[in-house]
Design a protein around this motif. Structure first.
Motif, short mmCIF file in Angstrom:
data_model
loop_
_atom_site.label_atom_id
_atom_site.label_comp_id
_atom_site.label_asym_id
_atom_site.label_seq_id
_atom_site.Cartn_x
_atom_site.Cartn_y
_atom_site.Cartn_z
N ALA A 74 0.93 -1.17 -0.01
CA ALA A 74 0.00 0.12 -0.22
C ALA A 74 0.85 1.25 0.03
O ALA A 74 0.51 2.36 -0.55
N VAL A 75 2.02 1.18 0.94
CA VAL A 75 2.65 2.30 0.82
C VAL A 75 3.48 3.02 -0.64
O VAL A 75 3.21 4.09 -0.96
N LEU A 78 0.53 4.39 -2.51
CA LEU A 78 0.35 5.66 -1.90
C LEU A 78 1.14 6.77 -2.45
O LEU A 78 0.96 7.83 -2.95
N ARG A 79 2.67 6.33 -2.45
CA ARG A 79 3.50 7.29 -2.85
C ARG A 79 3.26 7.62 -4.44
O ARG A 79 3.42 8.63 -4.86
N GLN A 82 0.62 10.14 -5.44
CA GLN A 82 1.33 11.36 -5.05
C GLN A 82 2.11 11.91 -6.03
O GLN A 82 1.92 13.11 -6.56
N ASP A 121 4.67 -17.90 14.96
CA ASP A 121 3.74 -17.78 15.89
C ASP A 121 2.67 -19.02 16.06
O ASP A 121 2.83 -19.56 14.88
N ILE A 122 2.24 -19.09 17.13
CA ILE A 122 1.42 -20.43 17.27
C ILE A 122 0.39 -20.61 16.17
O ILE A 122 -0.03 -21.71 15.73
N ASP A 133 -4.51 -27.62 2.05
CA ASP A 133 -5.41 -28.76 2.04
C ASP A 133 -6.01 -28.57 0.40
O ASP A 133 -6.16 -29.47 -0.16
#
Lengths: 281, 390
Positions: A74-75, A78-79, A82, A121-122, A133
């Motif tokens: 997204a950055v 966005l740039r 502009q 992470d878990i 699957d």
């Protein structure tokens, strides 16, 4: 497609069978085992022996499941907006394909390695249930369903740092790479150092298995440490005589730094050697 | 097809599911294996068992189903593994081997084993009758008897391999036996509370978008990363009766060290008194006043006591009861101060829960802790973490 082991990798019967089951049924194969027993190498070798491309996705503690599918940048959009860049009108320019997407869009079947899945992470494995699957996922930004043209052969490795959820396990085949016994180990060494002298190998193996037997070791040396150590022994041109000693317990094997990776283990080992020496004197 | 096999696995309490069973059938249908019992063993294991800790159970169930052999009653659980810890390696000469006569048939052997199991109450090692390690009795491990029954031996020594599943090579991986750091870590993981604190390192998309829309120019916002914000103060009993539990305490300590970012630890002896210390070797020169501890660490710290609470009741209840010096205030007063300041406060006790009611001091401490005393088993740890996370 059938895997039968390769010239560079010694595969035991049960491992070969697990790999072939995973290939035939197109399900992921989860590989666990002591560090350094060749979990990651397995995927590399399977890809090589089947002659298919290998995609590697290395997991870190910060890796999110979404990153394996795609990321929306997204950055930069966005740039660009502009700056009035024309690119900005097509959202596809800002979607970065992840490893799973790349694997799904291959024309030929490929091997996908998800390395060290337990580092994340878990919730990470749970987020990949449907993707592994059904081998498909939905891209919300472009409203597009990405479906695997050819189901990739998926290898997942784990070091047991976290337990994996049941729902995830149920979708995989599972193989635990046992620490090889002496015979298998000799075969493995032969594959890596075919020119190694029999006498050196014999002495080195005995020292190695003795070091592994030392009680209270934090990290036991494993296959990859043995291979490194042998390489060093060869490079330093240390002969079997240096390893052979009437009373092997009283000498510290040369270049033991390659076998013991933990300073506490080195201390423990030196202390044990010192103690037996003192007792002998 | 193979439904009985599936049910046999279930009856051995293996966590197998229907989906995995169907996968196995599918693999058979697609000829992954030939008509070979060894290959079937590997295939069924790779598709049905997903944890190496369960390999041993699977091997037992498999052997039972395919050989039609009844499981020997009492063998799986009643023999503590410690008995069989390899300590003595016994090498007998050929002569001695000859001297050991075979003891009769299989059935007689099993019968005698059952009998011995009932008679025997302690760990045994060496010798020629009892079950244990390194002896010449027909029962046990690491010994030699031509007709022996092997119990809990991690590799075949005198015997050549018979069948893969009969070797039971995965015995030492069964996690009902030991509590390793991995299990502790998983249990400690329950105690997580993520919060955004510290340096601004992560891009905050939502905030950037809304702020950019409002200001009509690109306004990038950052935010701190999510981290485990739990703060833990760990107080460990050391020396004396705790010597029996050193290994467990070490494991618990190393697991919590990696799990919590804010972990403070101190040692005490038997009960809380005026002083605690960080380095056990310099416990008399470098000690910290317990008052300082209470003042330094805010009440949002979670306090975990680790100790067996096994001592004379005087050491808790009487001023001057400490075995080390004359304490002006009773240990009970100090423990009470902790429970007053820290609402999240628990006691982990490595002694087995069954003996608690018989030790007066444990009962007193438990009462002082408002019943928040938990055993150091996986279940106990999980309960403890739940109590702390509430």
């Amino acid at each position: 497609m059938r895997f039968t082991g390769s010239a560079d990798y010694v595969s035991t019967d049960d491992l070969t069978l697990a790999v072939n089951a995973a290939i035939t049924l197109q399900r992921p194969l989860l590989v666990k085992g002591e560090p350094g027993t060749g979990k990651t190498m397995l995927a590399v070798q399977v890809a090589k022996s089947l002659g298919v491309p290998l995609l590697e996705w290395h997991i870190k503690s910060t890796t999110k499941a979404q990153q394996g599918l795609y990321e929306y940048d997204a950055v930069s959009r966005l740039r660009d907006s502009q700056l009035g860049d024309a690119k900005v009108h097509d959202i596809n320019n800002y979607i970065i394909k992840g490893m799973l997407w790349q694997a799904f869009t291959q024309d030929k079947p490929c091997v996908l390695l998800i390395d060290e899945v337990d580092k994340a992470d878990i919730e990470f494995p749970n987020d990949l249930l449907r993707e592994l699957d059904r081998m498909e996922f939905y891209v919300y930004e472009t409203r597009e369903l990405v479906k695997a043209k050819q189901r990739p052969i998926v290898f997942i490795t784990s070091n047991n740092e976290k337990e994996l959820p049941d729902a995830f396990l149920r979708r995989c085949f599972f193989h635990y790479i046992r620490f090889p016994d002496k015979e298998t180990m000799e075969k493995i060494v032969q594959v890596h150092y075919p020119n190694l002298k029999k006498s050196l190998l014999k002495e080195a193996m005995e020292v190695f298995f003795e070091v592994r037997e030392v009680p209270g070791m934090k990290k036991k040396p494993s296959t990859s440490e043995l291979l490194d150590w042998l390489k060093l022994l060869l490079a330093e041109d240390i002969g079997p005589d240096a390893l052979r000693s009437k009373d092997r317990k009283t000498i510290i094997p040369p270049l033991h730094g390659a076998l013991l990776k933990n300073e506490q283990d080195v201390h423990l080992f030196e202390r044990l050697v010192f103690m037996t020496r003192a007792k002998g004197a | 097809m193979l439904i009985d096999f599936f049910l046999k696995l279930k009856s051995h309490r293996l966590p197998v599911s229907i989906k995995e069973y169907l996968t196995l059938l599918e693999a058979m249908e697609r000829n992954v294996i030939g008509p070979d019992i060894n290959e079937f063993y590997y295939l069924s294991r790779t598709s049905l068992v997903k944890d190496e800790a369960n390999f041993d159970k699977f091997d037992r169930a498999f052997a039972e189903f395919w050989d039609g052999v009844q499981a020997v009653p009492g063998i799986e659980a009643q023999i503590p593994l410690e008995w069989l810890l390899k300590q003595v390696e016994l090498t007998l000469t050929e002569e001695e081997k000859k001297q050991i006569a075979a003891m009769g048939g299989w059935e007689k052997l099993m019968e005698t084993l059952k009998q011995r199991l009932e008679e025997q109450k302690a760990r045994h090692q060496g010798g020629s009758k009892w079950i244990g390690t390194g002896g010449t009795s027909p029962f046990g491990a690491y010994g030699y008897n031509p007709e022996g029954i092997r119990i809990g031996q991690d590799k075949s020594r005198n015997r050549s391999a018979v069948k893969v599943w009969d070797q039971r090579e995965y015995r030492n991986l069964d996690d009902s036996v030991e509590l390793g750091t991995r299990n502790i870590k998983v249990a400690l993981r329950r105690l997580r509370k993520f919060a955004r604190q510290g340096a601004l390192e992560e891009f905050d998309l939502d905030n950037t978008i809304s702020s950019t829309a409002r200001k009509a120019y690109l306004d990038i916002h950052m935010r701190p990363e999510r981290r485990n914000a739990i703060k833990v103060l760990m107080l460990m009993d050391i020396g004396g009766t705790m010597d029996d539990h050193i290994k467990l305490a070490e494991e618990l300590f190393s697991a919590s060290k990696t799990e919590f970012k804010h972990l403070e630890f101190y040692y005490f002896h038997n009960c809380m008194y005026d002083f605690v210390w960080k380095d056990n070797r310099r416990r008399h020169s470098e000690r910290t006043r317990t008052w300082d501890l209470l003042h330094k660490y805010g009440h949002d710290y979670k306090v975990i006591f680790v100790g067996d609470a096994t001592m004379s009741p005087y050491e808790i209840l009487q001023p001057g009861g400490s075995v080390e010096y004359f304490n002006e205030e009773a240990g009970a007063v100090w423990v009470k101060r902790f429970t007053d300041v820290y609402s999240k406060c628990i006691w982990l006790n490595p002694e087995p829960e069954e003996v608690w009611p018989y030790r007066q001091s444990i009962q007193i401490v438990k009462e002082l802790m408002n019943n928040r005393m938990y055993p150091t088993t996986i279940g106990g740890l999980e309960q403890a973490m739940k109590a702390l996370a509430k």
